[in-house]
Write an enzyme that holds these catalytic residues in place. Structure first.
Site, PDB file in Angstrom:
ATOM      1  N   ARG A  23       0.841  -1.224   0.000  1.00 44.68           N
ATOM      2  CA  ARG A  23       0.000   0.000   0.000  1.00 44.68           C
ATOM      3  C   ARG A  23       0.866   1.259   0.000  1.00 44.68           C
ATOM      4  O   ARG A  23       0.430   2.339  -0.400  1.00 44.68           O
ATOM      5  CB  ARG A  23      -0.902   0.012   1.240  1.00 44.68           C
ATOM      6  CG  ARG A  23      -1.888  -1.135   1.332  1.00 44.68           C
ATOM      7  CD  ARG A  23      -2.517  -1.188   2.708  1.00 44.68           C
ATOM      8  NE  ARG A  23      -1.485  -1.425   3.730  1.00 44.68           N
ATOM      9  CZ  ARG A  23      -1.727  -1.327   5.056  1.00 44.68           C
ATOM     10  NH1 ARG A  23      -2.912  -0.959   5.501  1.00 44.68           N
ATOM     11  NH2 ARG A  23      -0.761  -1.575   5.912  1.00 44.68           N
ATOM     12  N   HIS A  61      18.081  31.581  11.660  1.00 39.56           N
ATOM     13  CA  HIS A  61      17.133  32.241  12.554  1.00 39.56           C
ATOM     14  C   HIS A  61      17.182  31.671  13.966  1.00 39.56           C
ATOM     15  O   HIS A  61      17.477  30.486  14.163  1.00 39.56           O
ATOM     16  CB  HIS A  61      15.712  32.063  12.020  1.00 39.56           C
ATOM     17  CG  HIS A  61      15.505  32.637  10.655  1.00 39.56           C
ATOM     18  ND1 HIS A  61      14.442  32.298   9.860  1.00 39.56           N
ATOM     19  CD2 HIS A  61      16.231  33.529   9.935  1.00 39.56           C
ATOM     20  CE1 HIS A  61      14.521  32.946   8.717  1.00 39.56           C
ATOM     21  NE2 HIS A  61      15.590  33.710   8.721  1.00 39.56           N
ATOM     22  N   LYS A  71      13.888  22.984  18.202  1.00 39.24           N
ATOM     23  CA  LYS A  71      13.128  22.602  17.014  1.00 39.24           C
ATOM     24  C   LYS A  71      13.420  21.163  16.630  1.00 39.24           C
ATOM     25  O   LYS A  71      14.571  20.737  16.678  1.00 39.24           O
ATOM     26  CB  LYS A  71      13.511  23.513  15.833  1.00 39.24           C
ATOM     27  CG  LYS A  71      13.254  24.972  16.110  1.00 39.24           C
ATOM     28  CD  LYS A  71      13.921  25.902  15.111  1.00 39.24           C
ATOM     29  CE  LYS A  71      13.713  27.341  15.551  1.00 39.24           C
ATOM     30  NZ  LYS A  71      14.498  28.293  14.766  1.00 39.24           N
ATOM     31  N   TYR A 131       7.981  21.257  11.238  1.00 36.72           N
ATOM     32  CA  TYR A 131       8.747  21.126  12.468  1.00 36.72           C
ATOM     33  C   TYR A 131       7.952  21.491  13.706  1.00 36.72           C
ATOM     34  O   TYR A 131       6.962  22.218  13.634  1.00 36.72           O
ATOM     35  CB  TYR A 131      10.026  21.956  12.401  1.00 36.72           C
ATOM     36  CG  TYR A 131       9.898  23.400  12.009  1.00 36.72           C
ATOM     37  CD1 TYR A 131       9.536  23.780  10.726  1.00 36.72           C
ATOM     38  CD2 TYR A 131      10.202  24.415  12.910  1.00 36.72           C
ATOM     39  CE1 TYR A 131       9.457  25.111  10.344  1.00 36.72           C
ATOM     40  CE2 TYR A 131      10.140  25.749  12.540  1.00 36.72           C
ATOM     41  CZ  TYR A 131       9.766  26.083  11.266  1.00 36.72           C
ATOM     42  OH  TYR A 131       9.703  27.413  10.895  1.00 36.72           O
ATOM     43  N   GLU A 142      12.869  37.910  17.468  1.00 35.62           N
ATOM     44  CA  GLU A 142      13.546  37.138  16.419  1.00 35.62           C
ATOM     45  C   GLU A 142      14.881  37.777  16.093  1.00 35.62           C
ATOM     46  O   GLU A 142      15.028  39.011  16.185  1.00 35.62           O
ATOM     47  CB  GLU A 142      12.688  37.115  15.140  1.00 35.62           C
ATOM     48  CG  GLU A 142      11.513  36.169  15.189  1.00 35.62           C
ATOM     49  CD  GLU A 142      10.925  35.960  13.797  1.00 35.62           C
ATOM     50  OE1 GLU A 142      10.539  36.962  13.171  1.00 35.62           O
ATOM     51  OE2 GLU A 142      10.891  34.816  13.334  1.00 35.62           O
ATOM     52  N   LYS A 168      14.537  40.092   4.891  1.00 30.30           N
ATOM     53  CA  LYS A 168      15.057  39.961   6.274  1.00 30.30           C
ATOM     54  C   LYS A 168      16.375  39.190   6.272  1.00 30.30           C
ATOM     55  O   LYS A 168      17.342  39.579   6.934  1.00 30.30           O
ATOM     56  CB  LYS A 168      14.006  39.233   7.120  1.00 30.30           C
ATOM     57  CG  LYS A 168      14.443  38.940   8.545  1.00 30.30           C
ATOM     58  CD  LYS A 168      13.349  38.238   9.345  1.00 30.30           C
ATOM     59  CE  LYS A 168      13.265  36.756   9.031  1.00 30.30           C
ATOM     60  NZ  LYS A 168      12.337  36.012   9.944  1.00 30.30           N
ATOM     61  N   ASP A 169      16.422  38.111   5.499  1.00 31.96           N
ATOM     62  CA  ASP A 169      17.611  37.245   5.547  1.00 31.96           C
ATOM     63  C   ASP A 169      18.799  37.862   4.816  1.00 31.96           C
ATOM     64  O   ASP A 169      19.940  37.493   5.061  1.00 31.96           O
ATOM     65  CB  ASP A 169      17.267  35.857   5.008  1.00 31.96           C
ATOM     66  CG  ASP A 169      16.372  35.105   5.983  1.00 31.96           C
ATOM     67  OD1 ASP A 169      15.839  34.047   5.615  1.00 31.96           O
ATOM     68  OD2 ASP A 169      16.189  35.610   7.122  1.00 31.96           O
TER      69      ASP A 169
HETATM   70  C1  T46 Z   1       8.299  31.618  12.132  1.00 27.84           C
HETATM   71  C2  T46 Z   1       6.866  32.106  12.092  1.00 27.84           C
HETATM   72  C3  T46 Z   1       6.437  32.998  11.115  1.00 27.84           C
HETATM   73  N1  T46 Z   1       5.139  33.424  11.104  1.00 27.84           N
HETATM   74  C4  T46 Z   1       4.724  34.346  10.032  1.00 27.84           C
HETATM   75  C5  T46 Z   1       5.508  35.646   9.990  1.00 27.84           C
HETATM   76  C6  T46 Z   1       5.575  35.997   8.541  1.00 27.84           C
HETATM   77  O1  T46 Z   1       4.419  36.769   8.163  1.00 27.84           O
HETATM   78  C7  T46 Z   1       5.503  34.648   7.819  1.00 27.84           C
HETATM   79  C8  T46 Z   1       6.833  34.183   7.295  1.00 27.84           C
HETATM   80  O2  T46 Z   1       7.762  34.256   8.374  1.00 27.84           O
HETATM   81  P1  T46 Z   1       9.314  34.074   8.103  1.00 27.84           P
HETATM   82  O3  T46 Z   1       9.702  34.762   6.828  1.00 27.84           O
HETATM   83  O4  T46 Z   1      10.043  34.439   9.362  1.00 27.84           O
HETATM   84  O5  T46 Z   1       9.407  32.470   7.882  1.00 27.84           O
HETATM   85  P2  T46 Z   1      10.771  31.645   7.785  1.00 27.84           P
HETATM   86  O6  T46 Z   1      11.814  32.397   7.015  1.00 27.84           O
HETATM   87  O7  T46 Z   1      10.378  30.288   7.336  1.00 27.84           O
HETATM   88  O8  T46 Z   1      11.242  31.562   9.296  1.00 27.84           O
HETATM   89  C9  T46 Z   1      11.586  30.330   9.922  1.00 27.84           C
HETATM   90  O9  T46 Z   1      12.753  29.920   9.293  1.00 27.84           O
HETATM   91  C10 T46 Z   1      13.691  29.151  10.001  1.00 27.84           C
HETATM   92  C11 T46 Z   1      13.973  27.910   9.193  1.00 27.84           C
HETATM   93  C12 T46 Z   1      13.430  28.842  11.401  1.00 27.84           C
HETATM   94  O10 T46 Z   1      14.116  28.008  12.001  1.00 27.84           O
HETATM   95  C13 T46 Z   1      12.379  29.539  12.123  1.00 27.84           C
HETATM   96  O11 T46 Z   1      11.411  28.597  12.546  1.00 27.84           O
HETATM   97  C14 T46 Z   1      11.695  30.617  11.391  1.00 27.84           C
HETATM   98  O12 T46 Z   1      12.425  31.814  11.592  1.00 27.84           O
HETATM   99  O13 T46 Z   1       5.002  33.708   8.788  1.00 27.84           O
HETATM  100  C15 T46 Z   1       4.211  33.001  12.037  1.00 27.84           C
HETATM  101  O14 T46 Z   1       3.038  33.409  12.005  1.00 27.84           O
HETATM  102  N2  T46 Z   1       4.618  32.125  13.022  1.00 27.84           N
HETATM  103  C16 T46 Z   1       5.913  31.663  13.084  1.00 27.84           C
HETATM  104  O15 T46 Z   1       6.232  30.849  13.985  1.00 27.84           O
END
Ligand code: T46
Length: 182
Positions: A23, A61, A71, A131, A142, A168-169
């Site tokens: 399956r 991050h 995580k 995760y 952050e 941001k990054d």
């Molecule tokens: C992390 C997070 C984000 N958001 C919202 C905030 C933004 O409007 C949108 C995208 O957020 P961001 O660009 O920070 O997402 P990632 O770049 O994937 O951030 C993550 O990337 C790396 C891999 C990490 O380890 C962290 O978990 C986290 O920082 O989701 C939420 O509503 N809740 C959350 O827990």
């Protein structure tokens, strides 16, 4: 389920047992009792998921101070190189990193403790990354370290011109300027 501690104490690769039949397959992706036997007491309170295309690099991050997050990360579609960097000033492995290829095929998971910066780069056309975290999202706490920090010198396994970053990054701090953990 196998738990393999990495070359930074407290960072674990977890390999679930996969039961295949005609399956498809079944696996337990998480069992608290087994997890705590190896990694220790952890209270995961939030699950996250993101979808990214090839070359997207999310990271490095972390959340600062009491908002720090541990995580447990895995990939359910595609493949990523996942990286955890020790940013605890007093740690003997400060500035060192663990890099593991997590794929939907190998079903490997990585546990990233509090006190680490975390990120991944997508190696497949698409990757769905999911995760568990043990501390609630705190956007005002952050922080980011730039993916290309020369002190950490991560080998991401793809060329710089393939990497796609959020605004941001692109403005992550150097390790020498970043808010660190004790
Ligand atoms: C992390 C997070 C984000 N958001 C919202 C905030 C933004 O409007 C949108 C995208 O957020 P961001 O660009 O920070 O997402 P990632 O770049 O994937 O951030 C993550 O990337 C790396 C891999 C990490 O380890 C962290 O978990 C986290 O920082 O989701 C939420 O509503 N809740 C959350 O827990």
């Amino acid at each position: 389920m196998k738990f393999i501690e990495q070359n930074i104490q407290g960072v674990w690769v977890i390999e679930p047992s996969v039961f295949s039949d005609d399956r498809g397959y079944f696996m337990e992706s998480f069992r608290q009792s087994e997890f705590e036997k190896f990694v220790g007491k952890t209270n995961f309170i939030q699950d996250n998921e993101s979808k990214s295309s090839r070359g997207v690099l999310r990271g490095l991050h972390y959340q600062t101070g009491e908002h720090a997050q541990a995580k447990l990360v895995r990939v359910v579609q595609g493949s990523v190189l996942d990286v955890a960097v020790d940013i605890r000033k007093s740690s003997p492995t400060f500035g060192k990193y663990v890099a593991v290829e997590l794929t939907a095929e190998n079903k490997k998971q990585l546990f990233v403790p509090r006190g680490f910066a975390h990120g991944f780069v997508v190696l497949s056309d698409i990757a769905i990354f999911t995760y568990k975290i043990d501390n609630i999202y705190a956007p005002n706490h952050e922080a980011s370290i730039i993916w290309s920090d020369p002190t950490i010198a991560i080998d991401w396994g793809i060329s710089e011109d393939e990497i796609l970053l959020s605004g941001k990054d692109k403005t992550g701090k150097l390790l020498t300027e970043a808010i660190l953990f004790e």
